[in-house]
Design an enzyme around this catalytic site. Structure first.
Site, PDB file in Angstrom:
ATOM      1  CB  VAL A  65      29.047  19.462  19.082  1.00 21.89           C
ATOM      2  CG1 VAL A  65      29.752  20.747  19.460  1.00 21.89           C
ATOM      3  CG2 VAL A  65      28.793  18.598  20.301  1.00 21.89           C
ATOM      4  CB  CYS A  66      26.951  23.118  15.131  1.00 22.16           C
ATOM      5  SG  CYS A  66      25.738  24.136  16.012  1.00 22.16           S
ATOM      6  CE1 TYR A  67      32.860  26.598  13.333  1.00 24.21           C
ATOM      7  CE2 TYR A  67      30.944  25.966  12.038  1.00 24.21           C
ATOM      8  CZ  TYR A  67      32.317  26.087  12.166  1.00 24.21           C
ATOM      9  OH  TYR A  67      33.132  25.702  11.151  1.00 24.21           O
ATOM     10  N   GLY A  69      25.220  25.966  18.421  1.00 22.63           N
ATOM     11  CA  GLY A  69      24.004  25.271  18.805  1.00 22.63           C
ATOM     12  C   GLY A  69      22.819  25.506  17.887  1.00 22.63           C
ATOM     13  CE1 TYR A  94      35.474  22.404  21.364  1.00 15.66           C
ATOM     14  CE2 TYR A  94      35.941  24.571  20.433  1.00 15.66           C
ATOM     15  CZ  TYR A  94      36.356  23.444  21.126  1.00 15.66           C
ATOM     16  OH  TYR A  94      37.638  23.371  21.610  1.00 15.66           O
TER      17      TYR A  94
END
Length: 102
Positions: A65-67, A69, A94
């Site tokens: 998971v990042c900010y 995708g 996220y």
């Protein structure tokens, strides 16, 4: 062919309901992680990456998971190259997960 698979928010929710042994790694910065993250997620960074790889179960799914995708795709490729069998990048990151669960 990608070394990882894309995962939608709905697919993640179904995976969480079906299996308690998901490994969710959040690659956002520590402050963003502390402000909010997916339940059971681990904040993965350069300092704890080698420890995570050494301790993780290579046979269990790993969701990155990042900010939004985007960055998670590179991280997912890297983890796949390290030997993880089932690696996913969360589409929308996220921010999408937070919107869906607000």
């Amino acid at each position: 062919m990608s070394a990882f698979q894309h995962l939608s928010i709905n697919q993640l929710i179904h995976m969480q309901e079906a299996a308690a042994d998901l490994q969710i790694v959040d690659i956002r910065d520590a402050a963003s992680f502390e402000a909010g993250h997916i339940n059971a997620a681990v904040n993965l960074n350069n300092e704890n990456l080698s420890h995570f790889i050494a301790e993780a179960d290579m046979d269990q799914p790993v969701i990155v998971v990042c900010y939004h995708g985007i960055s998670s795709q590179s991280a997912a490729t890297y983890l796949s190259e390290q030997g993880f069998d089932h690696v996913y990048s969360l589409d929308g990151g996220y921010s999408a997960w937070h919107q869906a669960n607000a």
